[in-house]
Design a protein around this motif. Structure first.
Motif, short mmCIF file in Angstrom:
data_model
loop_
_atom_site.label_atom_id
_atom_site.label_comp_id
_atom_site.label_asym_id
_atom_site.label_seq_id
_atom_site.Cartn_x
_atom_site.Cartn_y
_atom_site.Cartn_z
N GLU A 6 -6.18 -0.37 0.86
CA GLU A 6 -5.51 0.41 1.96
C GLU A 6 -4.89 1.70 1.55
N ALA A 7 -4.48 1.79 0.35
CA ALA A 7 -3.85 3.03 -0.16
C ALA A 7 -4.91 3.86 -0.62
N ALA B 281 0.89 -1.11 0.05
CA ALA B 281 -0.14 -0.03 0.26
C ALA B 281 0.97 1.41 0.05
N HIS B 282 2.10 1.36 0.60
CA HIS B 282 2.86 2.27 0.91
C HIS B 282 3.53 2.64 -0.61
N ASP C 218 -4.22 -16.24 -6.27
CA ASP C 218 -3.04 -15.49 -5.96
C ASP C 218 -3.32 -13.99 -6.10
N GLY C 219 -2.66 -13.02 -5.17
CA GLY C 219 -2.83 -11.64 -5.58
C GLY C 219 -3.67 -10.72 -4.33
N GLN C 220 -4.09 -11.71 -3.10
CA GLN C 220 -5.07 -11.12 -2.21
C GLN C 220 -4.40 -9.95 -1.57
N HIS C 221 -3.01 -10.16 -1.16
CA HIS C 221 -2.35 -8.95 -0.57
C HIS C 221 -2.31 -7.82 -1.43
N LYS D 51 2.81 6.16 -5.70
CA LYS D 51 2.95 5.86 -7.11
C LYS D 51 4.27 4.98 -7.54
N ALA D 52 4.83 4.32 -6.75
CA ALA D 52 5.92 3.61 -7.08
C ALA D 52 5.77 2.21 -7.30
N TRP D 53 4.58 1.71 -7.37
CA TRP D 53 4.36 0.61 -7.80
C TRP D 53 4.72 0.18 -9.26
#
Length: 232
Positions: free
Chosen positions: A92-93, A57-58, A82-85, A63-65
Motif C-alpha cells: 500500500e505504501a 503503510a503511513h 506472522d507479518g501479513q499486515h 520513513k518512520a518505520w
C-alpha cells in the motif's frame, strides 16, 4: 543453540529460503515485489484489518518505520505465520515516485504450532510507551485530547503512535493548560472531553486564556451563565 543470524544485504527472493528445518533469522530489506511473492497463497492467517495496514503503510511512506525484533515469520513448511499486515502495508505504501524498502527481521524454520502462540502479549498503547519513558503526566484522557487535536489539523485520520507521541511532547504546555487549568483535572458533565479539549488546546495559542478558564468553569459547574456564556 543452532539459531543463526544473517545480516548482510540480501535479495529476498534469492537469498532467503522460506523452507528450513530449524529456526534461522535474516535481516532483509523487503520491497513490494518481495511482499507480493511472500503473500502468495496466504490463506492460513486471520482476516486483514484495513486500519492496521493503513497505520503501518503511513509510517513506511513517511520513513518512520523502525527495525525491531518483530517482523515476518514462516514455519518449517514455508507457510507465512506472522507479518501479513506488514507485507500488505509495504504494497500500500509503495508508489511509482516513492519506492518503499523496509528493513525487517525475517524468521524461517519455526515449528508449525508457533502460530498458536503469536500475539498473546498485550499491545503497548501510547500511554504505556510514555510511562515506560518516564512521563508522569500521561493518561488516556490526555492522549485522547491530543489525538483529537492532532486529527483536527489534517485531512486524514490515520495517526501512528510515534506521531501522537511527538505531538504530545511538542504541545505539552498547551495540554497542561487545558487539562489542569481549564478542566481542573475533572471530567466534563455529559460531554466527551476529547473534542472539547481539542478545540481548547488549539484556542489556547491565540485566545485570551482567562476567557478559556471561565469557559471551563461554566462547563464544569453549569452556573453563572449569562448571555455571553450561553454557548458553553
Amino acid at each position: 543453540a543452532g539459531m543463526a543470524m544473517t545480516a548482510q544485504k540480501l535479495t529476498p527472493s534469492q537469498d532467503v529460503p522460506l523452507v528450513a528445518s530449524e529456526p534461522r533469522m535474516y535481516v532483509v530489506d523487503v520491497d513490494v515485489e518481495c511482499a507480493v511473492k511472500w503473500l502468495e497463497g496466504n490463506v492460513h492467517n486471520r482476516p486483514i484489518r484495513d486500519g492496521r495496514v493503513a497505520l503501518y503503510a503511513h509510517d513506511m511512506a513517511q520513513k518512520a518505520w523502525r527495525f525491531t525484533h518483530q517482523g515476518i515469520a514462516f514455519d518449517v513448511t514455508g507457510k507465512l505465520i506472522d507479518g501479513q499486515h506488514r507485507l500488505y502495508a509495504i504494497m500500500e505504501a509503495d508508489k511509482p515516485d516513492a519506492h518503499v524498502l523496509v528493513r525487517m527481521a525475517v524468521w524461517v524454520g519455526l515449528p508449525v504450532d508457533t502460530r498458536d502462540y503469536i500475539d498473546e502479549g498485550l499491545a503497548r498503547t501510547v500511554v504505556d510507551v510514555r510511562r515506560l519513558g518516564g512521563d508522569t503526566k500521561i493518561s488516556s484522557y490526555r492522549a485522547a485530547v491530543a489525538r483529537r487535536t492532532f486529527i483536527g489539523t489534517r485531512t486524514q485520520v490515520v495517526l501512528s503512535r510515534h506521531e501522537l507521541i511527538e505531538f504530545l511532547i511538542e504541545h505539552d504546555k498547551a495540554l497542561d493548560f487545558v487539562i489542569e487549568e481549564v478542566f481542573q483535572k475533572r471530567k466534563l458533565w455529559r460531554l466527551n472531553p476529547a473534542p472539547v479539549g481539542a478545540v481548547l488546546v488549539r484556542a489556547s495559542y491565540h485566545e485570551d486564556r482567562d476567557v478559556l478558564r471561565a469557559f471551563g468553569h461554566h462547563l464544569l459547574e453549569g452556573t453563572g451563565i449569562g448571555a455571553k456564556e450561553v454557548a458553553a
